[in-house]
Design a protein around this motif. Structure first.
Motif, PDB file in Angstrom:
ATOM      1  N   UNK A 283       5.450   9.471  36.037  1.00 10.57           N
ATOM      2  CA  UNK A 283       5.918   9.161  37.391  1.00 10.57           C
ATOM      3  C   UNK A 283       6.335  10.462  38.092  1.00 10.57           C
ATOM      4  N   UNK A 284       7.626  10.756  38.062  1.00  8.91           N
ATOM      5  CA  UNK A 284       8.164  12.003  38.617  1.00  8.91           C
ATOM      6  C   UNK A 284       9.568  12.181  38.064  1.00  8.91           C
ATOM      7  N   UNK A 285      10.061  13.433  38.139  1.00  9.24           N
ATOM      8  CA  UNK A 285      11.421  13.688  37.662  1.00  9.24           C
ATOM      9  C   UNK A 285      12.432  12.891  38.471  1.00  9.24           C
ATOM     10  N   UNK A 286      12.222  12.820  39.777  1.00 10.24           N
ATOM     11  CA  UNK A 286      13.177  12.123  40.636  1.00 10.24           C
ATOM     12  C   UNK A 286      13.265  10.647  40.280  1.00 10.24           C
ATOM     13  N   UNK A 287      12.115  10.001  40.138  1.00 12.05           N
ATOM     14  CA  UNK A 287      12.105   8.572  39.846  1.00 12.05           C
ATOM     15  C   UNK A 287      12.645   8.306  38.441  1.00 12.05           C
ATOM     16  N   UNK A 292      17.111   6.179  34.723  1.00  9.86           N
ATOM     17  CA  UNK A 292      17.981   6.283  33.545  1.00  9.86           C
ATOM     18  C   UNK A 292      19.336   5.607  33.758  1.00  9.86           C
ATOM     19  N   UNK A 293      20.112   5.937  34.826  1.00  6.61           N
ATOM     20  CA  UNK A 293      21.403   5.235  34.994  1.00  6.61           C
ATOM     21  C   UNK A 293      21.242   3.741  35.262  1.00  6.61           C
ATOM     22  N   UNK A 298      22.216  -1.524  32.890  1.00  8.60           N
ATOM     23  CA  UNK A 298      21.643  -2.803  32.467  1.00  8.60           C
ATOM     24  C   UNK A 298      21.923  -3.060  30.977  1.00  8.60           C
ATOM     25  N   UNK A 299      21.593  -2.069  30.146  1.00  6.48           N
ATOM     26  CA  UNK A 299      21.774  -2.242  28.702  1.00  6.48           C
ATOM     27  C   UNK A 299      23.247  -2.239  28.313  1.00  6.48           C
ATOM     28  N   UNK A 316      21.797   1.433  21.150  1.00  5.66           N
ATOM     29  CA  UNK A 316      21.138   1.482  22.462  1.00  5.66           C
ATOM     30  C   UNK A 316      20.124   2.620  22.417  1.00  5.66           C
ATOM     31  N   UNK A 317      18.934   2.351  22.902  1.00  6.64           N
ATOM     32  CA  UNK A 317      17.891   3.380  22.881  1.00  6.64           C
ATOM     33  C   UNK A 317      16.919   3.131  24.029  1.00  6.64           C
ATOM     34  N   UNK A 318      16.235   4.192  24.420  1.00  7.96           N
ATOM     35  CA  UNK A 318      15.235   4.124  25.484  1.00  7.96           C
ATOM     36  C   UNK A 318      13.840   4.022  24.871  1.00  7.96           C
TER      37      UNK A 318
END
Length: 883
Positions: A283-287, A292-293, A298-299, A316-318
């Motif tokens: 995507x992009x760094x900005x998006x 992330x937050x 949400x989690x 918790x993990x991404x």
């Protein structure tokens, strides 16, 4: 001391030896990702054999019964003085028994090898003879009837005769030994002392080889403690008389396993870094940084709910490309708690998104609206009632967990939907999740059937400590699982299935009143997300009030693309003339217009034509046939009140609203319409929607740029009106006029006119400095050469000099002058986000121009077309400044 077997360090060739053909690719992929899988080896993973020798202790009776036939056969070949070993490795669920013998020749020692790997179910048993001869140069000849298991050191020459009987293997060993002793000297093994030395030396050779390549590793303190706990629990379960002690020991480990904070934090940080890296690339760094937050909050909601309900081992993990997740375990969770856990992620996220968006609207902060939009879309879409989304787990907890058939149907539909959606959305991630769900369905079905059957029995699934499974209940469940999975399943997998079934037994759906409440919260949250996402999207695009006003003023009649129908009489040439009447009738519904069209076309004269346009019908009649006009006007008024006649010098006004496919298309359509409408009434330009436009694409591009430039030039005279000095002069002029001071008023007007001309000149000079892609500099130069005073001569000169560069229609003298049938004059266009509103466009011939215009919008990808047709000559006060 036992070593840990690191499965990730085993070679691909060894995986090929030890895996079934169907599982080899799975095993290889596991190795590539350096995952640990249950494993065992014929090579003892111990520091020394000596510590495991059975001194004055007999072999277990069942092992001795297995060994006895082989022992007797080896004695017949001259082997004697057996030395026995027992190696019980609870960490790898492995037992190895050795019976080693000297030979009367002193050249070879024999071994009966017996390995039981109880991790799979049923356990894998390996029983075979081995003959070993060692040489003074440090090499070995090893003849074995066992299947290849692990690679051997280069110092060991393996003579493998798979599944060979002892006498066949012994003959083969003697033949190979005869070849070796021609160039090597044998280390003699003549008694028990020499046998122990030879065995230990050979073991050290193999052990060190595996240590060097990392297959054998020393256990950590945690792993040693885990092995000790497993051994103790296995001993206790065997003593208690339970039927499945090995699985119970694995179950005990799963229930008592505790995740350390170091591992939890490491997983979180590593997964976050991977998510950021892959996300920035995709995507992009900005998006990605914005996601992330949003995902963390949400989690965090899930995490807190799980914490309150005493879930254990929370992590918790991404997940790159997919999002984030929280995992945990609790064996006594009723359905209402599961529903709350699932809702606690998206619902607080939606509420925060609404608050953030409202703050953004109040403060006019576009970035707040953007974050709020992403938050609402992400959390709202997560409430889709389909697994594995949160909305799917809510539905499963309150509805589909009530019967295993409903559960399976729900999972099948979810998996198929994910696969189909992946094709439409062109994302492989959904396809992989859907395929994984389908692959897991057979196991899920079996477990659901077992749980459904156990629910009918008189057993108590409740746990005394709310954290572990009662042993008697667990033993009963394990027995049922083993019946359903008779082979090919590890004890650890059996224990995991047992946990899942026990959790299913406790996951009782909520009562119907609570179910309705959960469904209300779920549906209300989805609706809230949709409504505010639409509001914030519009607010982000522009002025919300303007959008609401534009939406309220949207025309009422629907127009489907490619739905125009035309009928022409035999005497109609196909070209409209100024000497004709056009009857315009608009109906309430499309079918009414179609019925009228069919009835009229059967009765109209040969010099008439009719067109079905959305919910309207257009009929052209010769102007001299006044009787026909009166007749058909009367007929139409019987069917609809919205009917009028377009006559010469009274063009029909067409208003159209539509949704553009993208903001870029909406902007392009708006600019092209402004460029045409602002000029066409005086310079007679080629309409953008004219069918069979003979211009090349390059010409059309140049004309669009010239028209947009000309539209900017037309506002040059008003460029200085907003200047503070100009406003001050205007105020003084108004004051002088009120006081009747004509001299002062004349003076101020002169100053004001001079200021406006200077502002206009500065505006045009600034316009010329713009990028050549944005303005036509040559047109600006031609415009500056026009007479200063506006009038009839100015219009004629502008048409002569500017017209060709703007893309003019042929003149009246030209044979193609009839192409003006698509032209329009007047009108306005506005845009709010994707919503385009084109109002009061007056066509020279609405019969041809209106449908062509609508078709042009359709070719641009616009959808949801709405239109109104109104008689010309009324409503021009609504045009505003854009005409």
């Amino acid at each position: 001391m036992f070593y840990k077997i690191d499965a990730s360090r085993i070679s691909f060739r060894e995986y090929w030896w030890g895996s079934p053909l169907a599982a080899i690719f799975v095993a290889w992929s596991i190795k590539l990702f350096r995952r640990q899988i249950p494993c065992s080896s014929d090579d003892p993973n111990v520091d020394s054999l000596q510590a495991h020798e059975l001194l004055n202790v007999p072999l277990p009776q069942d092992v001795l019964l297995k060994f006895q036939p082989l022992i007797e056969e080896l004695r017949a070949y001259g082997f004697h003085s057996p030395v026995f070993h027992e190696m019980i490795d609870p960490f790898h669920s492995t037992k190895i028994y050795f019976a080693n013998f000297c030979h009367e020749s002193g050249q070879t020692f024999a071994r009966i090898h017996y390995r039981i790997w109880s991790s799979p179910y049923p356990p894998r048993i390996h029983l075979f003879p081995i003959f070993i001869s060692s040489f003074t140069d440090g090499t070995y000849l090893v003849s074995t009837a066992g299947k290849a298991d692990m690679a051997a050191p280069r110092t060991c020459r393996i003579n493998r005769k798979l599944k060979a009987a002892p006498h066949t293997l012994w003959q083969s060993h003697q033949q190979e030994l005869a070849k070796e002793i021609m160039r090597k000297a044998v280390v003699p093994v003549r008694n028990e002392l020499e046998l122990r030395v030879a065995m230990e030396k050979y073991h050290v050779e193999v052990r060190d080889f595996h240590l060097r390549r990392g297959v054998f590793k020393e256990m950590s303190g945690t792993e040693q403690q885990q092995a000790t706990n497993k051994a103790e629990s296995l001993s206790a379960y065997r003593a208690s008389g339970l039927q499945h002690p090995e699985v119970m020991a694995e179950l005990h480990l799963l229930q008592t396993k505790r995740a350390g904070w170091g591992g939890i934090i490491t997983i979180f940080i590593v997964s976050l870094v991977l998510f950021l890296g892959f996300g920035a690339k995709e995507w992009s760094w900005e998006f990605t940084a914005m996601l992330v937050p949003i995902l963390f909050i949400h989690e965090l909601g899930h995490y807190l709910a799980m914490r309150i309900f005493r879930y254990r081992n929370l992590r918790m993990f991404f997940i790159p490309f997919l999002g984030a997740a929280v995992s945990g375990r609790n064996f006594n969770v009723p359905g209402w708690k599961k529903a709350i856990v699932s809702l606690m992620g998206p619902v607080p996220g939606i509420v925060l998104g609404v608050i953030l968006g409202c703050v953004g609207m109040y403060l006019h902060k576009t970035v707040y609206l953007k974050v709020a939009l992403v938050t609402l879309i992400l959390n709202g879409s997560n409430l889709v009632p389909m697994l594995p989304f949160d909305g799917g787990w809510v539905m499963h907890a309150v509805l589909f967990s009530r019967h295993y058939v409903l559960d399976i149907i729900f999972r099948v539909l979810a998996a198929l939907t994910l696969v189909i959606a992946s094709a439409f959305l062109q994302t492989k991630a959904l396809m992989y999740v859907g395929i994984a769900t389908l692959v897991a369905l057979p196991v899920t079905y079996k477990l659901a059937r077992i749980a459904a059957d156990l629910k009918t029995r008189d057993i108590s699934p409740a746990s005394t400590d709310d954290q572990t499974i009662p042993p008697a209940t667990a033993d009963l469940i394990i027995g049922e699982v083993k019946k359903a999975f008779p082979k090919g399943v590890t004890n650890k997998a059996l224990a995991q299935h047992t946990l899942n079934i026990f959790e299913n037994l406790n996951a009782r759906p909520p009562n119907w009143l609570a179910t309705i409440a959960f469904l209300f919260v779920h549906g209300g949250s989805v609706l809230l997300a949709i409504i505010f996402a639409m509001i914030f999207f519009v607010a982000k695009q522009g002025d919300l009030k303007s959008f609401i006003a534009a939406a309220a003023a949207i025309p009422q009649h629907k127009l489907a693309c490619e739905s125009v129908k035309t009928w022409s009489g035999t005497e109609v040439t196909g070209l409209p003339t100024a000497q004709q009447n056009t009857l315009v009738a608009t109906f309430t519904r499309r079918n009414e217009a179609e019925t009228a069209f069919q009835n009229f076309t059967n009765r109209l004269s040969a010099n008439a034509a009719a067109k079905l346009f959305g919910e309207s019908m257009l009929v052209t009649l010769p102007v001299e046939d006044d009787e026909a006009r009166k007749k058909w006007l009367l007929q139409l008024r019987k069917q609809t009140t919205n009917v009028f006649v377009e006559i010469t010098n009274s063009s029909t006004a067409v208003s159209v609203a539509c949704i553009a496919p993208t903001e870029q298309v909406a902007k392009e359509v708006e600019e092209e319409l402004r460029g045409y409408i602002s000029v066409s009434s005086t310079l007679h330009l080629i309409p953008p929607w004219m069918p069979q436009d003979a211009r090349s694409e390059e010409q059309r591009k140049q004309h669009r740029l010239a028209r947009q430039t000309y539209a900017k030039l037309l506002v040059a005279n008003a460029a200085g009106y907003k200047d503070p000095e100009a406003r001050s002069l205007q105020t003084r002029m108004a004051q002088a006029q009120r006081e009747g001071d004509r001299a002062e008023l004349t003076k101020l007007r002169g100053e004001h006119d001079k200021m406006m001309k200077e502002a206009s000149k500065r505006y045009i000079e600034k316009l010329k400095q713009e990028d050549v892609q944005k303005v036509d500099a040559n047109l600006i130069d031609l415009y500056l050469k026009l007479p200063a005073e506006r009038g009839t001569n100015w219009v004629a000169e502008a048409s002569r000099t500017l017209g060709p560069r703007l893309g003019q229609l042929p003149t009246e003298a030209d044979a193609k002058a009839e192409d003006k049938r698509y032209s329009s004059h007047w009108g306005s266009v506005s845009r709010n986000g994707l919503l385009l509103s084109i109002s009061w466009v007056s066509f020279d011939h609405v019969f041809e121009g209106g449908p062509a215009f609508a078709n042009w919008l359709c070719t641009k990808g616009c959808i949801d077309l709405k239109y109104d047709l109104q008689p010309g000559g009324f409503g021009f006060d609504d045009l505003g400044d854009e005409y």
